[in-house]
Each structure stands twice: as structure tokens, then as C-alpha cells.
Design a protein around this motif. Sequence first.
Motif, PDB file in Angstrom:
ATOM      1  N   ILE A 121       0.979  -1.146  -0.096  1.00  0.00           N
ATOM      2  CA  ILE A 121      -0.021  -0.100  -0.044  1.00  0.00           C
ATOM      3  C   ILE A 121       0.892   1.163  -0.016  1.00  0.00           C
ATOM      4  N   ALA A 122       1.908   1.281   0.927  1.00  0.00           N
ATOM      5  CA  ALA A 122       2.986   2.467   0.935  1.00  0.00           C
ATOM      6  C   ALA A 122       3.452   2.580  -0.623  1.00  0.00           C
ATOM      7  N   GLY A 123       4.030   1.390  -1.219  1.00  0.00           N
ATOM      8  CA  GLY A 123       4.524   1.701  -2.579  1.00  0.00           C
ATOM      9  C   GLY A 123       3.675   2.216  -3.768  1.00  0.00           C
ATOM     10  N   GLY A 124       2.120   1.705  -3.411  1.00  0.00           N
ATOM     11  CA  GLY A 124       1.199   2.420  -4.374  1.00  0.00           C
ATOM     12  C   GLY A 124       0.850   3.946  -3.969  1.00  0.00           C
ATOM     13  N   LEU A 125       1.134   4.407  -2.553  1.00  0.00           N
ATOM     14  CA  LEU A 125       1.130   5.486  -2.378  1.00  0.00           C
ATOM     15  C   LEU A 125       2.192   6.353  -3.125  1.00  0.00           C
ATOM     16  N   GLY A 126       3.477   5.673  -3.066  1.00  0.00           N
ATOM     17  CA  GLY A 126       4.334   6.350  -3.722  1.00  0.00           C
ATOM     18  C   GLY A 126       4.271   6.490  -5.208  1.00  0.00           C
ATOM     19  N   LEU A 127       3.937   5.555  -5.796  1.00  0.00           N
ATOM     20  CA  LEU A 127       3.523   5.717  -7.022  1.00  0.00           C
ATOM     21  C   LEU A 127       2.410   6.831  -7.550  1.00  0.00           C
ATOM     22  N   MET A 128       1.447   6.802  -6.637  1.00  0.00           N
ATOM     23  CA  MET A 128       0.510   7.887  -6.975  1.00  0.00           C
ATOM     24  C   MET A 128       1.266   9.292  -6.692  1.00  0.00           C
ATOM     25  N   LEU A 129       2.018   9.566  -5.696  1.00  0.00           N
ATOM     26  CA  LEU A 129       2.742  10.836  -5.725  1.00  0.00           C
ATOM     27  C   LEU A 129       3.664  10.960  -6.932  1.00  0.00           C
ATOM     28  N   ALA A 130       4.081   9.964  -7.410  1.00  0.00           N
ATOM     29  CA  ALA A 130       4.826  10.081  -8.741  1.00  0.00           C
ATOM     30  C   ALA A 130       4.085  10.713  -9.775  1.00  0.00           C
ATOM     31  N   MET A 131       2.617  10.393  -9.661  1.00  0.00           N
ATOM     32  CA  MET A 131       1.801  11.121 -10.864  1.00  0.00           C
ATOM     33  C   MET A 131       1.464  12.621 -10.698  1.00  0.00           C
ATOM     34  N   ILE A 132       1.954  13.242  -9.575  1.00  0.00           N
ATOM     35  CA  ILE A 132       1.526  14.515  -9.460  1.00  0.00           C
ATOM     36  C   ILE A 132       2.384  15.279 -10.340  1.00  0.00           C
ATOM     37  N   GLY A 133       1.568  16.250 -11.085  1.00  0.00           N
ATOM     38  CA  GLY A 133       2.547  17.298 -12.114  1.00  0.00           C
ATOM     39  C   GLY A 133       2.000  17.089 -13.521  1.00  0.00           C
ATOM     40  N   MET A 134       2.444  17.837 -14.309  1.00  0.00           N
ATOM     41  CA  MET A 134       1.948  17.697 -15.757  1.00  0.00           C
ATOM     42  C   MET A 134       2.337  16.634 -16.322  1.00  0.00           C
ATOM     43  N   ASP A 135       1.301  15.917 -16.998  1.00  0.00           N
ATOM     44  CA  ASP A 135       1.419  14.677 -17.514  1.00  0.00           C
ATOM     45  C   ASP A 135       2.433  14.811 -18.905  1.00  0.00           C
ATOM     46  N   PRO A 136       3.542  14.364 -18.876  1.00  0.00           N
ATOM     47  CA  PRO A 136       4.635  14.661 -20.021  1.00  0.00           C
ATOM     48  C   PRO A 136       4.130  14.452 -21.409  1.00  0.00           C
ATOM     49  N   LEU A 139       7.369   3.631   0.149  1.00  0.00           N
ATOM     50  CA  LEU A 139       6.791   4.659  -0.349  1.00  0.00           C
ATOM     51  C   LEU A 139       7.847   5.519  -1.203  1.00  0.00           C
ATOM     52  N   VAL A 140       9.169   5.750  -0.865  1.00  0.00           N
ATOM     53  CA  VAL A 140      10.207   6.366  -1.660  1.00  0.00           C
ATOM     54  C   VAL A 140      10.605   5.650  -2.700  1.00  0.00           C
ATOM     55  N   LEU A 141      10.546   4.420  -2.742  1.00  0.00           N
ATOM     56  CA  LEU A 141      10.769   3.629  -3.834  1.00  0.00           C
ATOM     57  C   LEU A 141       9.816   3.930  -4.906  1.00  0.00           C
ATOM     58  N   GLY A 142       8.543   3.842  -4.422  1.00  0.00           N
ATOM     59  CA  GLY A 142       7.388   4.127  -5.730  1.00  0.00           C
ATOM     60  C   GLY A 142       7.681   5.473  -5.950  1.00  0.00           C
ATOM     61  N   LEU A 143       7.778   6.434  -5.248  1.00  0.00           N
ATOM     62  CA  LEU A 143       8.101   7.857  -5.856  1.00  0.00           C
ATOM     63  C   LEU A 143       9.332   7.797  -7.082  1.00  0.00           C
ATOM     64  N   VAL A 144      10.307   7.184  -6.563  1.00  0.00           N
ATOM     65  CA  VAL A 144      11.425   7.257  -7.438  1.00  0.00           C
ATOM     66  C   VAL A 144      11.010   6.487  -8.787  1.00  0.00           C
ATOM     67  N   LEU A 145      10.244   5.191  -8.620  1.00  0.00           N
ATOM     68  CA  LEU A 145      10.470   4.663  -9.937  1.00  0.00           C
ATOM     69  C   LEU A 145       8.993   4.856 -10.781  1.00  0.00           C
ATOM     70  N   GLY A 146       8.083   5.392  -9.907  1.00  0.00           N
ATOM     71  CA  GLY A 146       6.727   5.530 -10.533  1.00  0.00           C
ATOM     72  C   GLY A 146       6.922   6.512 -11.842  1.00  0.00           C
ATOM     73  N   SER A 147       7.587   7.486 -11.783  1.00  0.00           N
ATOM     74  CA  SER A 147       7.549   8.579 -12.938  1.00  0.00           C
ATOM     75  C   SER A 147       8.316   7.713 -13.953  1.00  0.00           C
TER      76      SER A 147
END
Lengths: 538, 402
Positions: free
Chosen positions: A204-219, A470-478
Motif C-alpha cells: 500500500i505504501a508503495g502504491g501511495l508512492g506511485l500515486m505521488l509520482a503522478m503529481i504534475g504535468m503529464d509529459p 513509499l520512496v521507492l514508489g516515488l522514485v520508480l513511478g515516474s
Amino acid sequence: MQKVFARRRPSMSTLMFIGFGIAAAIAWVNSADANLIESFGKGFLAIFEPRPFLLMMVGIIIGFMVGILPGLGGAVTMAIMLPFTFDMKPVEAFAFLLGMLSVTATTGDITSVLFGVPGEVISAALVVDGHPMAKKGQAGRALGAVLMSSLVGAVIGAFAIVLAIPFVRPLVLSFGSPEFFMLSILGITFVASISSGNVLKGIIAGGLGLMLAMIGMDPQSGIQRYTFGMLHFWDGIGLVPVAVGLFAFPEMFDLAVKGTSIAGERVGKIGGVMEGVKDTFRYWWLTVRCSLLGAFTGMIPGLGGSVAQWIAYAHAAQSSPDKERFGKGAIEGVLGPGAANNSKEGGNLIPTVAFGVPTSITMAILLGAFLIQGLVPGPSMLTKNLPLTMSFVWVIVVSNVITVALCFIFINQLAKITYIRGGLLIPPIILLVYVGSFAEKNALLDLITTLFFGLVGLAMVYLDWPRPPLVLGLVLGSLAENYLFLSYARYSLDFLTRPIVVILILICLTAVFFPLVESQIRRRLAPTAEVEVFASEP
Amino acid sequence: MNVRLRALGRNLCLLFPGLVAGAFAAAACAPAAQPGPTTPPARPAPTVASAGPEAKPAATAAPAKPAATQPPAARPAEKPDLKAIEEFYQGKTIRIIVGYSAGGGFDTYARTLARHLGSHLPGNPTAVVENVPGAGSLKAANQLFKLTKPDGLTFGTFNEFQLLSQLTGQQGVEFDARQFSWVGSSYTSHVACVARKDTGLATFQDLLKASQPFVVGGTAPGSETDDFPRVLRATTGAKLKLVSGYEGTSKIRLAVESREVDGACWSWQSIKSTAQQWLDEKYVNVLVQQSREGRHPDLKEIPVAEEFARDDAGRQALRAWAAPQAMSKPFAAPPGVPAERLAALQQAFMATFKDPAFLDDARKANLDVEPKAGPQVLEVAREVLSAPPGVARKLAEALKAE
């Protein structure tokens, strides 16, 4: 020592390493020539001339400071130092810049261990197990382990350059966007193994990280996601405010609540520096494997600078017989990332030098240094300018040897910081944390982001949720999203049939299902203590 | 329990002032952490204004002067009171705001300029660079327009293509480029498209006749790598397939070599400096180019995209798209800078770009030097923004992602 070896089961990744190593050795022997060996020597002599050596020392001192200060990163410092290289010769310029860069990776770890605050973004993984060791009064041991494994990592990473030279081109060119996508997915599958036992919460924390990675302008189409109409969020959330907030604030609160020093108890020799050095050799193969992992991760253009440490941490946790110790001060969790974040510098240099393709922000700035020197990165760096390339190898090795030697002189004093009363430590640390998160983008809003994630981190600690996923999700999500779009735009669904992609898919599936199957088997074989741990798995 | 609570209370007393003080101190210290600050600016205004909406009322200079008051400021003929200007700039620090993070092209221009600008201004002020990255430099442009004090001590650089964002009415634009106090621009850029030789495409005509789409790599909407192929496709009907999302032109180059894409479009200057080997080995063919100022001297035989436009509106859209390239890496001060100070800045900018020491640094850092003075930049900005509504609409349509 015997005990450790006896209990270790042959993990998947160990077998992969052996296979990769054999293939590499065969390919290398086939293509190495005398020029390589001669240049190797020339590069060594070049950096010991007075000016390059002096400039390297200056770089080391700057890198030392920058590394220790939390958040203040190697990239910004390099960009600011770049104009000073205008009047330098190539060997001098790179001795200066690379000396600085390789030291930041080492000294950043020190801050992570001592204060639980990531000294550099690339040192965040050290907080997870390094800081709990400091709290147990084993700061010296953790630092000894970090420094020694950093040194081993740096040396292995540097020599990885030499080994990779003959076949770097085909290797890098065989990886396209689909392969990068699968590699980031493979990284995400590690979430389970860095969840300190609680897999469901970890996912769940990893999924949260992935979600955080989606914040921003879609490239792809320029659509704004979760930006709340604020320009600040168009580029997504910075890694520094998240990582620093998530790890630093809970530690500071904890320190404030306890009202003691960081180290709760005093232990004798076991907590000493030499013990940590010995640990590096006690877990020698782990250190070597994580160094190779770091070098390989660094070599792949597209995974960025902060991935290597987490992959190494996951590997250390995965290959350990008792995973429950992780997150609570396991020495392997210190050795793995410590080795990997230094060896990746060597790996990073390979595509930068051979293709002019930077693998991280720091390498992009280093590329600027090439242009200033009138050098064109590319095949000529591996032929005509090979002695210069070899001097890079030696700068990394020598500057790390010097740093580690310097650190050992006063490391025992440094470890004593953990015995200072918390009330005295908290204000300066909080100040540095804020300076660090501000310095990434010079944006005030990042201070609020830091505070927000500080509170999130606090909640996670008190509710016993693992933070690394969470951090790993954020790093790898984008990364994963970006490469998925690229792959789909170019090949549509056909990208799934590329050979390397298929292999990586199989590895991912194994990584996910192997532990589940294994736990089933274990449950049958040993229906005792371990059942309780695995019973909580979904 | 009681002991614990008391300990908690005591330490929280330390902690919360720490948190608050930390936030303020960080905000106060960070700009000063730039290299070589001598005297802090004497302004009480916040140095870096938060981009949050709550910061909007703080914009003291927001109601800018009407555009009509601008041009006289640019005329160097009216003798400015040199003495007053010298007194003003003496011992001050000029801040150059960069819309991208440290280490990129914009940052390199700004830092090289900052090293030499001071010696060409009366009073020899120090110049420091401050990075305000965000939203493809839109954040910096907005900040310069709305929140920066127009005292002649702060100017900055942002992507010239932000002019098109204004023209096409992109959301988030809060500036009017016609009202900036333009200091100057660094060079004229020419965009060109290259195709790997083994695609069989040697000329643009081949591409128009081709049955297979030509796959080009791009970085993100708003950059020439994405927008030029898009405009080209919409105006000439060429079969182009854009694969966008690469992290930079270096990653696109790698994708070309690993055959993931067939080619790309970006500035000719950058192609020459980073992919010279491709040209030397004839690994790629240059298909087409476009710029406001016609063909590039290196590319005399290569056609300009305008020639292939299917109709007049298309031709105008292509021209409007390319016009900002004539003011690459522009530097602008907020609207309403006192005329004599702006004139001093403009003169210093042009003098710096002729300074041998600057040129030497620029050559080393591989920077193109073809400066335009402030008034000329304003002219280009006006030209871009005076495109008829039909052309603007066509351009907006072409630039819209599929």
C-alpha cells in the motif's frame, strides 16, 4: 562467519550475478588489448602530478562539506563549481569535479546514519538501518561499515568502467524504452522485500508512492494531475523534500519525546568502528554483490541516481535469512546501500563517457565539463583519450581512499555526537533540513511539502508502516510511466514480445511469487517461530 | 507517564520554535548562499516569492504600466544621468533569475553573463544567479512579471517559446511579453530535422511521398523537439509519428542509434555540438529547417519548411511558431523599470556580449553568441503576439497533443 555462509540460501540474484560475471569475463578477455593496460597506467600517473592532485584535494574538501549537509546536493554544487574549470586542463578539471562527486556519496551516508536525515538523496536508504544502529549506541560500528563498504563499492564501481569498456556499446544499445520499463517494474517488485515483514502495508505504501509520482504535468499530453492549479506542482514533487521530511521529522520528534541523546545506551567495543570494518568482510559477498548491482544500475541510462541504493537494500534484505531484523538496525542493510551508492558513480560514468548520454543530473553537469574542455564524449574517449578516461577511474578510487582514511581519524569523535543531549541537536538539524529542501528548487512551498511529509512520516512510524516502499514508489513511478508511454507510443503492444522484455517479465514474476512459494515450503518444513511472521502475509 | 509528558512538553517547546525559525532562516539564508554576494539587496520585499495563490496580493508591482510607455526607455540616444546610475548600482547585487535548475543551457548563459556583466555597468555591481525552476520556465516568467520589483536590480531568463504559450492562450500564463523590459537575447536559433540514413529519407520530398511514417523522438510538449514536428505535420501533411517523453536530446540520440526512433528535430546549434559525429560520418541526413531569419549559413541547400506549407495559413503558422527562435535565451526585467536603468542594462548586456573575456568563456562553454539588444527583442515579441487570431488558432490546434 561460517554460520552466515551456512544459513544463506542460493538466491535468484546470486545465480544471476554468477551468470553475468562469466559472460562478462569471456567477452572482456576477447576484446581487451595492450592499449587498455597501458592507458590504465598512464591515467594513474596523471592524477599524481601536483596540480591535478591538489585540485582533487580541494574537490574532496568541498564534497565532504556538501555531503555532510542534508539535502544540499552534489548536482547544485557541481553546477556552481563548473565555471572554475574554464582555466583547467582536462585531467585537472575532472580530478576536481569527480573527486568532489565521489566524496559526496560517502559523506552523505554519515549524516544518514548519525541523524536519520538523508545527507544526500542518494543516501536515504542508509537511514533505514543505519540510524537504528546509532540509536542502539552502535554509531561507530555503522559508520565503520558504511565507510568500508563505500570504499569497496567505489573501487569495484571504478574498475567496472575498465571491465565494461570493450562491450559497453552493444550492451547499452540493446536496452531501449521497453527494457527500461521492465527494469523499473522489476524495481517496484522489490517493494515487498523492503517492507520489514509487513508485506500488505508495504504494498500500500508503495502504491501511495506511485500515486505521488503522478503529481504534475503529464509529459505526454500536458494534462495537469493533482496540481490544484499551482505552478509549483507542474514538475511533480521533489524527491528531497519527501525523503528528508519522511525520515528526518519522525526522528526529531522521537528525540524530543525521549528527551535523551540519539544513542539510548552505551555499548562497549561492539559498537566500535573496527567492528563495522570487520562486518564488511564478514559479509564480503553481500558487499561485492551490492557493489556490482550499483555499478550495473548506474550503467543503464534511464534509471537515475537514487535507484541503486534501494535495489541494493532490497537485495540485502531479500538474501538475508532473517528479514525481521531489517529496519531495526541490521548491518546488512547498511553495507548494501553503502556499497551501491558509491559503485554507481563508476557505472554512471560509462554511458556518459562512451555516448555522451548522462544517466543522472550530476552526469549531465559533468557533460558540460566535457564541452568546456573541448572534448566530445563518445567512442574517441575509449580510444584516443583512453588515458583520460582511465584517470577518471583512478580519481574515484584515490579520492575515496583519501576520504575514508580521513574519516577514520576522527570517526570515533563523530560517533560521539550521538551522545549529545537531543535538545541541543534538534534546532540545528531542523534548520539544515529546511535549507536542504529549499535549495533543490529555491521554492518556499517545498518547506511546506517537507513539513507535510514529516507529518506523514510521523504517522507512518507510529502506526508501524514501512517508509522505504513509499520512496521507492516515488522514485520508480515516474520512470515506469514515462517508459511505458514511450514503449507504447513506439511499438504499441508489440514491445511485450522483445526478448529481453520477456526475460525481465519472467524475473519479475519469479521475484513476486518465489517468496510466497518459499514460505509455503518453509511452513511445512518448520512449523515453529517463522509461521507467525509469514502468517501476516496476504 | 508524568515524567514522559513533562519531557515531551519541554522538548516540544524547543522543537516548535525550531520548526518555525528553521523555515524562516532557510528562506533568508538560501539566496545568500549564492557565490559572491557582497551586500544584500536593500529591499524589504521577499526574495523568492512563493508561487502559491496566497502570494498574489503581495504583488505590489502587478498593475504594470501600459505598453506604450516602454519604447522610449530603450533609446540610448537620450543621455542618461550616468552619475545617478553609477551611484545606484554601486555596491549593489544584481540577481539574474533562471527558469531552469542549475547546469542546463539557460543556466550556463546566465552564469557566464553574471561573471562579466558587472564590469560593464556603471558602479560595477556584483551579479548572482538564482534558479527558479518550474513548469518549463513559466514559473520564472510569471514571477518576473508579477512579483519582482522593477528597480533594475533583478532580471531573468526563460524559454522564448513561452511567447507562444501566451499567443495560444495556454493556461498558467500570467504575463504579457509586450510589457517586459527586455534586456537582450543571446542568439538566433535554427531548428532542423535529421533522419537516420538507413530510413531511406534523403530529402523532405521523400518524406512527403513516404508510405511509412517517419518516427521522431521528442522530450515534452512546449519544446522544439515536440512542437516543430507537430506544426510540420499539421501544415505540410508530412507523415510524422512523434514518440515523446525522452529525458533530453541526449536520450533521443541514443534512441536514434538503438533504432527506437528514426530521427529528431532540434536546434542546429545543438545538433552540431552534440552530434557532430553523425554529420561527419553521414549517419544522418538533414531534411528540413526553419527559422525566422531564413536558411542557416551551414544549411544553404536544405529547404525551409515554409516552402512546403499546403496553404497560406499554414505558412503563417510555421512562421509564427519559428519567430521566437530569433530571441533565443532572452533576458527580461519586470515591466516598469526606470528608463535610464533599463538603458544601462541593455548597453551593459550588449557590451558584455562583445567583451573578449566573455567571448572566451562562451567559446569554452560552447555557447552561441549572436546577441539582440532589448528594443529588437521587444520587436520580435510584438511580431509574435501580433499574429492574426486565425493563425493563432491554427497554431494552437497543431500544438495540441493528439
